[in-house]
Design an enzyme around this catalytic site. Structure first.
Site, short mmCIF file in Angstrom:
data_model
loop_
_atom_site.label_atom_id
_atom_site.label_comp_id
_atom_site.label_asym_id
_atom_site.label_seq_id
_atom_site.Cartn_x
_atom_site.Cartn_y
_atom_site.Cartn_z
N ARG A 29 8.26 -27.98 21.84
CA ARG A 29 6.86 -27.98 22.30
C ARG A 29 6.20 -26.61 22.09
O ARG A 29 5.40 -26.17 22.90
CB ARG A 29 6.77 -28.35 23.79
CG ARG A 29 7.22 -29.74 24.14
CD ARG A 29 6.26 -30.78 23.57
NE ARG A 29 6.50 -32.10 24.16
CZ ARG A 29 7.41 -32.96 23.71
NH1 ARG A 29 8.16 -32.66 22.67
NH2 ARG A 29 7.56 -34.13 24.29
N SER A 38 3.15 -35.67 29.19
CA SER A 38 4.01 -34.87 30.06
C SER A 38 3.23 -33.64 30.50
O SER A 38 2.68 -32.92 29.67
CB SER A 38 5.24 -34.37 29.30
OG SER A 38 5.96 -35.45 28.79
N GLU A 56 2.87 -28.00 30.21
CA GLU A 56 2.79 -28.23 28.76
C GLU A 56 1.35 -28.11 28.26
O GLU A 56 1.11 -27.45 27.25
CB GLU A 56 3.37 -29.61 28.46
CG GLU A 56 3.87 -29.74 27.05
CD GLU A 56 4.12 -31.16 26.68
OE1 GLU A 56 3.24 -31.77 26.07
OE2 GLU A 56 5.21 -31.67 27.02
N1 EPU Z 1 13.29 -39.54 35.02
C1 EPU Z 1 13.31 -39.84 36.38
N2 EPU Z 1 12.11 -40.06 37.00
C2 EPU Z 1 10.94 -40.01 36.35
C3 EPU Z 1 10.92 -39.70 34.98
C4 EPU Z 1 12.11 -39.47 34.34
O1 EPU Z 1 14.36 -39.87 37.01
O2 EPU Z 1 9.91 -40.23 36.99
C5 EPU Z 1 14.56 -39.35 34.33
C6 EPU Z 1 14.85 -40.57 33.44
O3 EPU Z 1 15.54 -41.54 34.13
C7 EPU Z 1 15.69 -39.98 32.34
C8 EPU Z 1 15.15 -38.57 32.21
O4 EPU Z 1 14.45 -38.28 33.40
O5 EPU Z 1 17.04 -39.91 32.70
C9 EPU Z 1 14.28 -38.38 30.98
O6 EPU Z 1 13.18 -39.28 31.05
P1 EPU Z 1 12.45 -39.87 29.75
O7 EPU Z 1 13.42 -40.44 28.82
O8 EPU Z 1 11.32 -40.72 30.22
O9 EPU Z 1 11.89 -38.60 29.01
P2 EPU Z 1 11.25 -37.25 29.56
O10 EPU Z 1 12.25 -36.16 29.40
O11 EPU Z 1 10.69 -37.48 30.91
C10 EPU Z 1 10.37 -36.52 27.20
C11 EPU Z 1 9.10 -35.98 26.62
C12 EPU Z 1 8.10 -37.10 26.39
C13 EPU Z 1 8.71 -38.10 25.44
C14 EPU Z 1 10.02 -38.63 26.06
C15 EPU Z 1 10.77 -39.50 25.10
C16 EPU Z 1 8.90 -33.67 27.37
C17 EPU Z 1 8.19 -32.72 28.26
N3 EPU Z 1 8.55 -34.97 27.47
O12 EPU Z 1 10.06 -37.04 28.50
O13 EPU Z 1 6.95 -36.52 25.77
O14 EPU Z 1 7.83 -39.18 25.21
O15 EPU Z 1 10.91 -37.51 26.36
O16 EPU Z 1 11.30 -38.70 24.09
O17 EPU Z 1 9.74 -33.26 26.57
C18 EPU Z 1 4.76 -35.66 26.05
O18 EPU Z 1 5.18 -34.61 25.60
O19 EPU Z 1 3.57 -35.78 26.42
C19 EPU Z 1 5.69 -36.77 26.25
C20 EPU Z 1 5.32 -37.91 26.84
#
Ligand code: EPU
Length: 341
Positions: free
Chosen positions: A168, A241, A337
């Site tokens: 990012r 995010s 972000e």
């Molecule tokens: N999780 C929770 N509670 C929540 C959200 C997430 O427990 O409310 C846990 C999930 O269960 C999972 C972990 O956190 O074990 C990761 O969650 P997820 O796969 O939804 O991905 P993320 O890390 O929350 C990142 C990116 C997203 C991208 C997704 C998929 C960042 C800051 N965000 O989210 O990017 O779509 O992975 O690759 O790296 C964006 O940048 O705007 C964005 C949406």
């Protein structure tokens, strides 16, 4: 001295930022050509003003009226270049909508960008924060870009090394902040293979019984996952995010795991550990909570939303309260972000 007549004044920005924050720009220019950009910045009054370069407005939080010149990049066009024996080369102007561009490449039979489907924003914004999702990042497919340098009035060509991509992050968030991206080219392997490294995506593909999915089928699956978890800015203002996933040392991660055995963490190539900010926020009880008109999206704690009429200051206050809670409970600093203006 009068302002050039191509300029607009006291211009509403509510529909130009995905958070739908209702503020105005003192001066506004819809940039439809490089010549227009060049002539605007050749005007000494305009060149001296604070400047905000706006693409899809999907990665910023506007906290007040903008006192200077908003340059809304509306450059259009996309094409397939001759490429190399191993790679397709595709190019798009900075103002093209990212998702439409991805769909267009797939319709041309060029796979590679499908994991990045439905990310809001424009092509020009993609390299700035090295957009990434579902196991892919812009930098893996990036070939080069052209950028206008207001300081010199010249157009520069930059390759991946010049852009200094990281999670990012890129040079455009640091020394390259003033550069205005005009067009971006990508190199996509002709020997396409599905990238199913992200477990959630692999599971969703498997569940449909797709043993050998096409690029379009992977795109459709990503779109379905995103629609399920992320709010559509057309319905609920948000900037995706709101925090980056924090990276901590292996030691700090091990200490946290002793206290919080279900902590979500992913080992990085350098041995550090990336934590899930959404998990940390969720565990602190913030999911679905609101402060004023700003809230935490009930289906994904990493996304802050405008529940209607929120000010940038309200979103900022909510973000600060979340940061304080996560720091207190886990000793981890969450970094926003979006860019605060
Ligand atoms: N999780 C929770 N509670 C929540 C959200 C997430 O427990 O409310 C846990 C999930 O269960 C999972 C972990 O956190 O074990 C990761 O969650 P997820 O796969 O939804 O991905 P993320 O890390 O929350 C990142 C990116 C997203 C991208 C997704 C998929 C960042 C800051 N965000 O989210 O990017 O779509 O992975 O690759 O790296 C964006 O940048 O705007 C964005 C949406």
């Amino acid at each position: 001295m009068p302002f050039p007549d191509f300029l607009q004044h006291d211009y509403p920005l509510k529909h130009l930022n995905t958070f739908s924050i209702d503020v105005r720009a003192k001066h506004y220019l819809r940039v439809t050509s490089v010549e227009l950009l060049r002539s605007a910045l050749a005007d000494p009054q305009l060149a001296a003003m604070p400047r905000l370069v706006l693409g899809g407005g999907s990665n910023l939080l506007l906290t007040r009226d903008f006192p200077g010149l908003v340059l809304h990049i509306a450059l259009e066009g996309r094409d397939i270049l001759s490429g190399t024996p191993s790679h397709h080369h595709v190019r798009a102007a900075a103002g093209e909508t990212w998702h439409n561009f991805v769909q267009w490449t797939l319709a041309q039979g060029v796979g590679g960008l499908e994991n990045l489907s439905l990310i809001p924003g424009t092509v020009g914004a993609a390299p700035i924060q090295n957009i990434g999702a579902y196991g892919a990042e812009t930098k893996e497919f990036f070939l080069s870009l052209t950028a206008f340098d207001p300081a010199s009035g010249e157009v520069r060509v930059m390759d991946g090394a010049d852009c200094r991509f990281a999670y990012r992050d890129s040079v455009f968030k640091h020394e390259g902040r003033g550069l205005i991206i005009l067009e971006v080219s990508f190199a996509l392997p002709r020997a396409w293979q599905a990238n199913l490294r992200y477990a959630e995506l692999a599971n969703a593909v498997a569940q449909q019984g797709l043993a050998a999915p096409t690029a379009q089928q992977v795109a459709d699956t990503v779109i379905a996952i995103r629609r399920r978890k992320l709010p559509d800015p057309a319905d609920i203002g948000n900037a995706g995010s709101f925090f980056k996933n924090p990276v901590v040392s292996a030691e700090q991660c091990a200490q946290l795991l002793e206290k919080f055995p279900t902590l979500v963490h992913h080992r990085q190539p350098d041995g550090s550990e990336k934590l899930a900010a959404g998990w940390l926020i969720d565990q602190c009880g913030w999911k679905g909570k609101s402060m004023g008109a700003a809230g935490v999206y009930p289906k994904q704690a990493l996304v802050l939303v405008n529940n209607g009429g929120a000010t940038g200051a309200e979103v900022q206050a909510l973000a600060a309260a979340i940061q304080a809670d996560v720091a207190q409970r886990y000793g981890v600093a969450l970094e926003p972000e979006p860019v605060f203006i």
